[in-house]
Scaffold this motif. Structure first.
Motif, PDB file in Angstrom:
ATOM      1  N   ARG A  25      32.441  31.014  47.627  1.00 26.30           N
ATOM      2  CA  ARG A  25      31.526  30.043  47.288  1.00 26.30           C
ATOM      3  C   ARG A  25      30.405  30.492  46.318  1.00 26.30           C
ATOM      4  NH1 ARG A  25      30.794  29.089  53.856  1.00 26.30           N
ATOM      5  NH2 ARG A  25      32.581  27.662  53.941  1.00 26.30           N
ATOM      6  N   CYS A  26      30.114  31.851  46.551  1.00 29.29           N
ATOM      7  CA  CYS A  26      29.145  32.483  45.572  1.00 29.29           C
ATOM      8  C   CYS A  26      29.668  32.354  44.333  1.00 29.29           C
ATOM      9  CB  CYS A  26      28.886  33.769  45.917  1.00 29.29           C
ATOM     10  SG  CYS A  26      27.812  34.776  44.739  1.00 29.29           S
ATOM     11  N   LEU A  27      30.884  32.681  43.853  1.00 21.64           N
ATOM     12  CA  LEU A  27      31.583  32.598  42.493  1.00 21.64           C
ATOM     13  C   LEU A  27      31.418  31.087  42.070  1.00 21.64           C
ATOM     14  CD1 LEU A  27      34.339  35.216  42.934  1.00 21.64           C
ATOM     15  CD2 LEU A  27      32.276  35.363  41.545  1.00 21.64           C
ATOM     16  N   GLN A  28      31.985  30.253  42.776  1.00 20.26           N
ATOM     17  CA  GLN A  28      32.049  29.034  42.620  1.00 20.26           C
ATOM     18  C   GLN A  28      30.331  28.518  41.916  1.00 20.26           C
ATOM     19  OE1 GLN A  28      33.202  26.563  45.860  1.00 20.26           O
ATOM     20  NE2 GLN A  28      35.310  26.443  45.262  1.00 20.26           N
ATOM     21  N   TYR A  29      29.342  28.882  42.809  1.00 18.66           N
ATOM     22  CA  TYR A  29      28.199  28.506  42.390  1.00 18.66           C
ATOM     23  C   TYR A  29      27.683  29.079  41.096  1.00 18.66           C
ATOM     24  CZ  TYR A  29      23.079  29.515  42.277  1.00 18.66           C
ATOM     25  OH  TYR A  29      21.619  29.674  41.783  1.00 18.66           O
ATOM     26  N   LEU A  30      27.984  30.364  40.939  1.00 18.71           N
ATOM     27  CA  LEU A  30      27.512  30.878  39.810  1.00 18.71           C
ATOM     28  C   LEU A  30      28.283  30.484  38.289  1.00 18.71           C
ATOM     29  CD1 LEU A  30      27.637  34.656  40.841  1.00 18.71           C
ATOM     30  CD2 LEU A  30      25.689  33.385  40.322  1.00 18.71           C
ATOM     31  N   LYS A  31      29.804  30.143  38.337  1.00 23.50           N
ATOM     32  CA  LYS A  31      30.290  29.601  37.480  1.00 23.50           C
ATOM     33  C   LYS A  31      29.726  28.091  36.963  1.00 23.50           C
ATOM     34  CE  LYS A  31      34.652  32.115  38.354  1.00 23.50           C
ATOM     35  NZ  LYS A  31      36.033  31.675  38.950  1.00 23.50           N
ATOM     36  N   THR A  32      29.244  27.473  38.114  1.00 26.79           N
ATOM     37  CA  THR A  32      29.011  25.998  37.910  1.00 26.79           C
ATOM     38  C   THR A  32      27.465  26.300  37.219  1.00 26.79           C
ATOM     39  OG1 THR A  32      30.023  25.254  39.897  1.00 26.79           O
ATOM     40  CG2 THR A  32      28.250  23.981  38.993  1.00 26.79           C
ATOM     41  N   LEU A  33      26.828  26.936  37.703  1.00 34.74           N
ATOM     42  CA  LEU A  33      25.223  27.371  36.937  1.00 34.74           C
ATOM     43  C   LEU A  33      25.541  27.831  35.600  1.00 34.74           C
ATOM     44  CD1 LEU A  33      22.400  27.502  37.418  1.00 34.74           C
ATOM     45  CD2 LEU A  33      22.737  29.988  38.256  1.00 34.74           C
ATOM     46  N   ARG A  34      26.498  28.614  35.322  1.00 31.80           N
ATOM     47  CA  ARG A  34      26.397  29.190  33.878  1.00 31.80           C
ATOM     48  C   ARG A  34      27.031  28.073  33.044  1.00 31.80           C
ATOM     49  NH1 ARG A  34      26.598  34.835  33.342  1.00 31.80           N
ATOM     50  NH2 ARG A  34      24.999  35.619  34.609  1.00 31.80           N
ATOM     51  N   ASN A  35      27.927  27.117  33.452  1.00 36.72           N
ATOM     52  CA  ASN A  35      28.438  26.179  32.848  1.00 36.72           C
ATOM     53  C   ASN A  35      27.239  25.155  32.399  1.00 36.72           C
ATOM     54  OD1 ASN A  35      31.265  26.991  32.710  1.00 36.72           O
ATOM     55  ND2 ASN A  35      31.509  25.751  34.662  1.00 36.72           N
ATOM     56  N   PHE A  36      26.413  25.093  33.402  1.00 34.32           N
ATOM     57  CA  PHE A  36      25.151  23.974  32.956  1.00 34.32           C
ATOM     58  C   PHE A  36      24.175  24.869  32.183  1.00 34.32           C
ATOM     59  CE2 PHE A  36      25.492  22.021  37.462  1.00 34.32           C
ATOM     60  CZ  PHE A  36      26.418  20.857  36.879  1.00 34.32           C
ATOM     61  N   GLN A  37      24.176  26.222  32.342  1.00 34.58           N
ATOM     62  CA  GLN A  37      23.202  26.795  31.335  1.00 34.58           C
ATOM     63  C   GLN A  37      23.771  26.656  30.005  1.00 34.58           C
ATOM     64  OE1 GLN A  37      22.920  30.460  33.313  1.00 34.58           O
ATOM     65  NE2 GLN A  37      21.274  30.131  34.531  1.00 34.58           N
ATOM     66  N   ASN A  38      25.005  26.932  29.710  1.00 35.32           N
ATOM     67  CA  ASN A  38      25.860  26.876  28.436  1.00 35.32           C
ATOM     68  C   ASN A  38      25.568  25.395  27.905  1.00 35.32           C
ATOM     69  OD1 ASN A  38      26.528  29.459  28.744  1.00 35.32           O
ATOM     70  ND2 ASN A  38      28.531  29.066  29.402  1.00 35.32           N
ATOM     71  N   ASP A  39      25.423  24.606  28.838  1.00 33.72           N
ATOM     72  CA  ASP A  39      25.378  23.119  28.300  1.00 33.72           C
ATOM     73  C   ASP A  39      23.788  22.943  27.793  1.00 33.72           C
ATOM     74  OD1 ASP A  39      28.171  22.497  28.606  1.00 33.72           O
ATOM     75  OD2 ASP A  39      27.736  21.521  30.541  1.00 33.72           O
ATOM     76  N   GLY A  40      22.917  23.742  27.905  1.00 33.18           N
ATOM     77  CA  GLY A  40      21.564  23.623  27.560  1.00 33.18           C
ATOM     78  C   GLY A  40      20.474  23.190  28.694  1.00 33.18           C
ATOM     79  N   LEU A  41      21.306  23.172  29.920  1.00 32.64           N
ATOM     80  CA  LEU A  41      20.168  22.801  31.037  1.00 32.64           C
ATOM     81  C   LEU A  41      19.195  23.919  31.384  1.00 32.64           C
ATOM     82  CD1 LEU A  41      22.391  20.644  31.352  1.00 32.64           C
ATOM     83  CD2 LEU A  41      22.032  20.495  33.763  1.00 32.64           C
ATOM     84  N   TYR A  42      18.101  23.698  31.598  1.00 32.75           N
ATOM     85  CA  TYR A  42      17.090  24.709  31.998  1.00 32.75           C
ATOM     86  C   TYR A  42      16.996  24.878  33.542  1.00 32.75           C
ATOM     87  CZ  TYR A  42      12.442  26.933  32.594  1.00 32.75           C
ATOM     88  OH  TYR A  42      11.435  27.919  32.947  1.00 32.75           O
ATOM     89  N   THR A  43      17.221  25.951  33.911  1.00 39.53           N
ATOM     90  CA  THR A  43      17.380  26.136  35.672  1.00 39.53           C
ATOM     91  C   THR A  43      16.085  26.322  36.315  1.00 39.53           C
ATOM     92  OG1 THR A  43      19.272  27.598  35.076  1.00 39.53           O
ATOM     93  CG2 THR A  43      18.653  27.810  37.311  1.00 39.53           C
ATOM     94  N   VAL A  44      15.928  25.580  37.116  1.00 39.50           N
ATOM     95  CA  VAL A  44      14.613  25.468  38.098  1.00 39.50           C
ATOM     96  C   VAL A  44      15.216  25.605  39.524  1.00 39.50           C
ATOM     97  CG1 VAL A  44      12.752  24.087  38.913  1.00 39.50           C
ATOM     98  CG2 VAL A  44      13.584  23.980  36.443  1.00 39.50           C
ATOM     99  N   TYR A  45      14.157  26.557  40.173  1.00 38.56           N
ATOM    100  CA  TYR A  45      14.582  26.701  41.436  1.00 38.56           C
ATOM    101  C   TYR A  45      13.456  26.080  42.383  1.00 38.56           C
ATOM    102  CZ  TYR A  45      17.738  30.355  39.963  1.00 38.56           C
ATOM    103  OH  TYR A  45      18.723  31.066  39.539  1.00 38.56           O
ATOM    104  N   LEU A  46      13.819  25.349  43.310  1.00 34.68           N
ATOM    105  CA  LEU A  46      12.837  24.643  44.112  1.00 34.68           C
ATOM    106  C   LEU A  46      13.154  25.005  45.559  1.00 34.68           C
ATOM    107  CD1 LEU A  46      11.061  22.044  44.650  1.00 34.68           C
ATOM    108  CD2 LEU A  46      13.022  20.472  45.173  1.00 34.68           C
ATOM    109  N   GLY A  47      12.036  25.605  46.207  1.00 34.50           N
ATOM    110  CA  GLY A  47      12.127  26.077  47.383  1.00 34.50           C
ATOM    111  C   GLY A  47      10.574  25.993  48.243  1.00 34.50           C
ATOM    112  N   GLU A  48      10.929  26.444  49.583  1.00 30.66           N
ATOM    113  CA  GLU A  48       9.695  26.457  50.276  1.00 30.66           C
ATOM    114  C   GLU A  48       9.616  27.968  51.067  1.00 30.66           C
ATOM    115  OE1 GLU A  48      10.960  23.500  53.039  1.00 30.66           O
ATOM    116  OE2 GLU A  48      11.619  25.048  54.577  1.00 30.66           O
ATOM    117  N   THR A  49       8.169  28.168  51.494  1.00 27.88           N
ATOM    118  CA  THR A  49       8.314  29.405  52.160  1.00 27.88           C
ATOM    119  C   THR A  49       7.125  29.200  53.560  1.00 27.88           C
ATOM    120  OG1 THR A  49       7.625  31.811  51.986  1.00 27.88           O
ATOM    121  CG2 THR A  49       6.285  30.497  50.756  1.00 27.88           C
TER     122      THR A  49
END
Length: 270
Positions: A25-49
């Motif tokens: 699952r981790c590898l799936q996530y990373l590959k999808t994330l890298r594909n989006f980054q290669n397509d020019g999408l800026y990565t934003v993390y939304l979270g709570e604490t």
């Protein structure tokens, strides 16, 4: 002895199976994330604490007495990327009610996420919004509550991502409804963070720095409420939190992203 050995072997096999599934699952996530980054999408993390009451007041005895009430305190929601916190007003909730609420969008959960998506489009263009799974509630007509995040990622991230628009699927992070349909209407993609890999999120470093700043500077934002009674003190909470957020500088974000990048490369290319 043989029975004990069999139990150990079964336990090891089960552990390896879980570990293998999570890694997949981790590898799936990373590959999808890298594909989006290669397509020019800026990565934003939304979270709570969660910011506990004793963290703000420094009352250790109070934290021991109230140890059975972890809900005491505030929930802070914010988002950030490699350039720093996104230019979106952070949200602070106390017992499910938003603190310092602006007149607009009161009580409308979807509006908060729409507001974030609008800000992201205006500031960065198309983005990938990453959400941590254990902060989710998934609804398909009837709400299904689960604390086991492993149940959430049974499908590939790109499959979950493309939820049919007619679906009533909604992801909720604390008091904000984050829907793939809303994200895609602004040109963004909603990506689900893999469970058991918190070190792949720079938000973890941000939350840690923020809480240390609260501990370090809380006395600077504490005033005596009544001149002759030292037991009654007033904490300028909003100013304290704002100062702590500002303390997580773009440089700290860049450092955190550097560490995350190393872990990502390690998993992808090892």
């Amino acid at each position: 002895m043989q029975i004990f050995t069999k139990i150990l072997l079964r336990s090891k096999m089960y552990s390896n199976e879980i570990s293998s599934t999570r890694r997949h699952r981790c590898l799936q996530y990373l590959k999808t994330l890298r594909n989006f980054q290669n397509d020019g999408l800026y990565t934003v993390y939304l979270g709570e604490t969660h910011i506990s009451e004793n963290l703000i007041t420094g009352d250790i005895f109070c934290s021991i007495v109230k140890s059975k009430s972890p809900s005491e305190g505030l929930t802070l929601i914010h988002a950030g990327g490699v350039r720093g916190w996104v230019p979106w007003k952070y949200r602070v909730f106390f017992q499910s009610r938003e603190q310092w609420t602006s007149p607009k969008n009161v009580g409308i959960k979807e509006e908060l996420f729409k507001e974030l998506c609008h800000v992201l489009s205006k500031s960065y263009g198309k983005c990938t919004v990453v959400i941590k799974p254990k902060q989710w509630v998934i609804s398909f007509g009837l709400k299904h509550h689960t604390d086991d995040s492993s149940e959430i990622l049974l499908q590939k991230p790109e499959v979950i991502q493309n939820v049919p628009l007619q679906s009533s699927s909604t992801i909720q992070i604390a008091n904000i409804s984050c829907c793939p349909k809303i994200a895609q209407s602004y040109g963004h993609e909603l990506l689900y963070f893999p469970p058991s890999y918190p070190h792949l999120s720079p938000l973890e470093s941000a939350w840690s720095s923020l809480k240390w700043a609260i501990i370090k500077h809380r006395k600077d934002y504490t005033d005596t409420a009544f001149p002759n009674i030292s037991d009654y003190q007033c904490i300028r909470l909003k100013a304290l939190i704002e100062n702590s957020i500002e303390g997580v500088t773009p440089y700290k974000w860049k450092t955190a992203f550097g560490r995350v990048k190393k872990w990502e490369n390690r998993y992808l290319y090892s």
